[in-house]
Structures are given as structure tokens and as C-alpha cells.
Write an enzyme that holds these catalytic residues in place. Structure first.
Site, PDB file in Angstrom:
ATOM      1  N   PRO A  89       3.260   5.910  -1.118  1.00 21.04           N
ATOM      2  CA  PRO A  89       2.303   6.307  -2.156  1.00 21.04           C
ATOM      3  C   PRO A  89       2.711   5.817  -3.555  1.00 21.04           C
ATOM      4  O   PRO A  89       1.886   5.749  -4.448  1.00 21.04           O
ATOM      5  CB  PRO A  89       2.309   7.840  -2.106  1.00 21.04           C
ATOM      6  CG  PRO A  89       2.934   8.207  -0.801  1.00 21.04           C
ATOM      7  CD  PRO A  89       3.855   7.077  -0.443  1.00 21.04           C
ATOM      8  N   GLU A 116       8.203  13.569   4.183  1.00 21.25           N
ATOM      9  CA  GLU A 116       8.092  13.705   2.723  1.00 21.25           C
ATOM     10  C   GLU A 116       8.425  12.380   2.021  1.00 21.25           C
ATOM     11  O   GLU A 116       8.017  12.149   0.891  1.00 21.25           O
ATOM     12  CB  GLU A 116       9.016  14.834   2.254  1.00 21.25           C
ATOM     13  CG  GLU A 116       8.555  15.552   1.008  1.00 21.25           C
ATOM     14  CD  GLU A 116       7.102  16.002   1.056  1.00 21.25           C
ATOM     15  OE1 GLU A 116       6.448  15.941   0.007  1.00 21.25           O
ATOM     16  OE2 GLU A 116       6.596  16.396   2.129  1.00 21.25           O
ATOM     17  N   ARG A 153      -6.710 -11.913   8.088  1.00 16.65           N
ATOM     18  CA  ARG A 153      -8.016 -12.565   7.875  1.00 16.65           C
ATOM     19  C   ARG A 153      -7.891 -13.850   7.062  1.00 16.65           C
ATOM     20  O   ARG A 153      -8.748 -14.722   7.156  1.00 16.65           O
ATOM     21  CB  ARG A 153      -8.965 -11.630   7.110  1.00 16.65           C
ATOM     22  CG  ARG A 153      -9.403 -10.396   7.859  1.00 16.65           C
ATOM     23  CD  ARG A 153     -10.224  -9.498   6.951  1.00 16.65           C
ATOM     24  NE  ARG A 153     -11.373 -10.223   6.410  1.00 16.65           N
ATOM     25  CZ  ARG A 153     -12.474 -10.490   7.092  1.00 16.65           C
ATOM     26  NH1 ARG A 153     -12.587 -10.068   8.332  1.00 16.65           N
ATOM     27  NH2 ARG A 153     -13.451 -11.160   6.544  1.00 16.65           N
ATOM     28  N   ASP A 168     -16.518 -13.876   0.874  1.00 16.79           N
ATOM     29  CA  ASP A 168     -16.281 -12.431   0.873  1.00 16.79           C
ATOM     30  C   ASP A 168     -16.492 -11.881  -0.521  1.00 16.79           C
ATOM     31  O   ASP A 168     -16.108 -12.488  -1.513  1.00 16.79           O
ATOM     32  CB  ASP A 168     -14.846 -12.111   1.313  1.00 16.79           C
ATOM     33  CG  ASP A 168     -14.774 -11.851   2.805  1.00 16.79           C
ATOM     34  OD1 ASP A 168     -15.837 -11.862   3.447  1.00 16.79           O
ATOM     35  OD2 ASP A 168     -13.668 -11.644   3.319  1.00 16.79           O
TER      36      ASP A 168
HETATM   37  C1  9D3 Z   1       1.999  15.762   0.284  1.00 14.69           C
HETATM   38  C2  9D3 Z   1       3.321  15.082   0.171  1.00 14.69           C
HETATM   39  N1  9D3 Z   1       3.454  14.478  -1.162  1.00 14.69           N
HETATM   40  C3  9D3 Z   1       4.223  15.427  -1.996  1.00 14.69           C
HETATM   41  C4  9D3 Z   1       4.047  15.156  -3.446  1.00 14.69           C
HETATM   42  C5  9D3 Z   1       4.142  13.189  -1.131  1.00 14.69           C
HETATM   43  C6  9D3 Z   1       3.758  12.320   0.002  1.00 14.69           C
HETATM   44  C7  9D3 Z   1       4.712  11.879   0.894  1.00 14.69           C
HETATM   45  C8  9D3 Z   1       4.358  11.059   1.941  1.00 14.69           C
HETATM   46  C9  9D3 Z   1       2.459  11.904   0.168  1.00 14.69           C
HETATM   47  C10 9D3 Z   1       2.107  11.060   1.218  1.00 14.69           C
HETATM   48  C11 9D3 Z   1       3.070  10.650   2.113  1.00 14.69           C
HETATM   49  C12 9D3 Z   1       2.705   9.767   3.241  1.00 14.69           C
HETATM   50  N2  9D3 Z   1       1.951   8.609   2.786  1.00 14.69           N
HETATM   51  C13 9D3 Z   1       2.334   7.384   3.019  1.00 14.69           C
HETATM   52  O1  9D3 Z   1       3.341   7.164   3.651  1.00 14.69           O
HETATM   53  C14 9D3 Z   1       1.581   6.282   2.466  1.00 14.69           C
HETATM   54  C15 9D3 Z   1       0.384   6.248   1.683  1.00 14.69           C
HETATM   55  C16 9D3 Z   1      -0.463   7.288   1.186  1.00 14.69           C
HETATM   56  O2  9D3 Z   1      -0.282   8.482   1.397  1.00 14.69           O
HETATM   57  N3  9D3 Z   1      -1.555   6.911   0.444  1.00 14.69           N
HETATM   58  C17 9D3 Z   1      -1.851   5.618   0.169  1.00 14.69           C
HETATM   59  N4  9D3 Z   1      -1.099   4.622   0.613  1.00 14.69           N
HETATM   60  C18 9D3 Z   1       0.003   4.947   1.351  1.00 14.69           C
HETATM   61  S1  9D3 Z   1       1.081   3.851   1.956  1.00 14.69           S
HETATM   62  C19 9D3 Z   1       2.031   4.996   2.656  1.00 14.69           C
END
Ligand code: 9D3
Length: 252
Positions: A89, A116, A153, A168
Site C-alpha cells: 500500500p 499487517e 499486454r 488503448d
Molecule cells: C488494514 C491494515 N492497514 C493498517 C493501517 C495496513 C495494511 C496492511 C496490508 C493495508 C493493506 C495491506 C495489504 N495490502 C497489500 O498488500 C497491497 C495493496 C493494497 O492494499 N492496496 C493497493 N495496492 C496494494 S499492493 C499490496
């Protein structure tokens, strides 16, 4: 082009990669997708990949050593240094520009985050972190599959002419125009009397007019739904004139 995906759900990733355009590219030998089970790189009896966070707090953290060993194995097998991505994230937001840059790599490793998060030391082996957008997923697998789909792609010959990559919408910087197929007329349904019709111009056989209609629809739809895209779009005089008529800013 080769993708190696390190995950605790190798079955899900391998199965998803078999479908559609990417699946066909794999069959045709244009793309290789290998899912690696992170648990295969553990050394304990219970194949544990996660542990509690130092400092306390909720949730579990992906242990670093299995990920390090997975990377060592992938690099040893391919005999080169692939680009290593971590889905997270906190990553760079995936855009078509990022996809184009990634498509110039011969090999990409995708480490799928889970729980997490991932032990921070893993980042010492990672070239770039990638996020697919501002929403919460429960892990990186779907994000890794999105990267593979979008990048594959762009590998030459993966997408046939009729699905043309060059046209595209995001490559042009605008949204797509509306599409119709047969029948030319149909009932609106839902207890309505109305008839839903295909625009006459599309059935007129006037190819220049059709092209112009599509160009205008794509532009006005972009103005309506994604005006932010107009900032980066290369517009011609006709398109700028249409924007002016519709009260959009025509200085792009
Ligand atoms: C609810 C947990 N969050 C606490 C602040 C942190 C969190 C940890 C792990 C939020 C999401 C994740 C898992 N997400 C991914 O591994 C992830 C992801 C995403 O959640 N949104 C957009 N792209 C990606 S790429 C990997």
C-alpha cells in the site's frame, strides 16, 4: 518476458494467470508466469512465514528470511538480476506510464505482501514498491496479478491487432468512445416502453464521420467523467474547439 511471483497462495496466482490474454500469451510462449510458494523457502517443520511484530501491536508480519531465500533461488535459477517489486500500500501508484516502463524489463519478480506488512529489511532487496490504488486489499496477490496483466499486454504480439494496444484509451490519454453491437434496436426492458437504439452514424457506412463521432464522444466523455485526464492529453485543434463549446478549459 518472465514473471516470478512469490506468494503464500501460489495456486490462486497460477490459476488466475491461465485465464484470458495472459493465459494465451503463456501458451504461445511469449510470457512465462511462475508462482513460487513462500512456504517452500521456510526451514521449520511448520513452514511458518509470519511472526508477531517487534514493539507489539496487532497483526502479523511476513518474516524476512523466506523472502530472501526465495529471491536467491529465483536469481540463481535465471542467472540474472531481475527487477524486484514488492506489492505494498506504500508503493508507487501503478499507472500506464509505470506499466510501460516495467514492460521494458526481461524479468520481474513480484513479492506479495500479506498480513499487517513485510519485515522492513526485505526492502533492501526490493527495487520498487507498487500499489494499485487507494483502497485496502487483504494482500498483494491481486495487485501482482494486475501488474502481470497490464505489463504482459505490452509484450509484442501478446495483444492481437484487433484489440490494438496503441489505441488503448490510457495510451492516448483519453477515455474510450461508446461501443455498440447488434441488434440495432432493442427494448429498454425493466417494464419500460422505450427503445434503445444504436446511433445512426455508426450504421451509416461513412467512415470519416464515424471516426469523428468517436473522437468527439471520447473527448466529451473524458470531460464529463475524468477531466483530470485532459491535463495530460495531446489534443488537436478540433478537439480543443469541442472542449471550448462545452465549457471545458481548452488550453491543453
Ligand atoms: C488494514 C491494515 N492497514 C493498517 C493501517 C495496513 C495494511 C496492511 C496490508 C493495508 C493493506 C495491506 C495489504 N495490502 C497489500 O498488500 C497491497 C495493496 C493494497 O492494499 N492496496 C493497493 N495496492 C496494494 S499492493 C499490496
Amino acid at each position: 518476458m518472465r514473471f516470478d511471483i512469490v506468494t503464500i497462495f501460489p495456486g490462486m496466482v497460477a490459476e488466475a494467470a491461465k485465464a484470458g490474454v495472459v493465459g494465451r500469451a503463456i501458451e504461445r510462449g511469449l510470457v512465462t508466469v511462475k508462482a513460487h510458494d513462500l512456504r517452500d523457502f521456510t526451514t521449520d517443520r511448520h513452514r511458518v512465514v509470519d511472526d508477531v511484530p517487534y514493539g507489539g501491536g496487532p497483526g502479523m508480519v511476513l518474516k524476512p528470511e523466506p523472502l530472501f531465500r526465495a529471491l536467491d533461488a529465483i536469481e540463481a535459477e535465471s542467472g540474472r538480476k531481475p527487477l524486484v517489486l514488492l506489492t505494498s500500500p506504500q508503493g508507487t501508484r501503478l499507472t500506464q506510464a509505470v506499466v510501460e516502463r516495467l514492460s521494458r524489463q526481461p524479468q520481474i519478480v513480484l513479492l506479495c505482501g500479506r498480513y499487517e506488512g513485510v519485515d522492513e529489511r526485505v526492502r533492501s532487496r526490493v527495487d520498487e514498491e507498487i500499489s494499485i490504488g487507494d483502497y485496502v486489499l487483504s494482500g498483494g496477490e491481486l495487485a501482482a496479478l494486475v501488474v502481470v496483466d497490464a505489463v504482459a499486454r505490452l509484450v509484442p504480439e501478446v495483444v492481437g491487432d484487433e484489440e490494438s494496444v496503441a489505441h488503448d484509451s490510457f495510451s492516448r490519454g483519453l477515455l474510450d468512445f461508446p461501443h455498440y453491437t447488434r441488434p440495432a434496436e432493442m427494448s429498454a426492458g425493466g417494464g419500460e416502453q422505450a427503445t434503445l437504439r444504436v446511433p445512426d452514424v455508426l450504421m451509416s457506412g461513412h467512415h470519416a464521420e464515424i471516426r469523428r463521432w468517436r473522437k468527439r464522444e471520447a473527448l466529451l466523455r473524458t470531460l464529463e467523467r475524468r477531466p483530470d485526464l485532459l491535463e495530460g492529453a495531446a489534443l488537436d485543434d478540433e478537439e480543443r474547439a469541442w472542449l471550448r463549446e462545452h465549457g471545458g478549459r481548452a488550453d491543453s
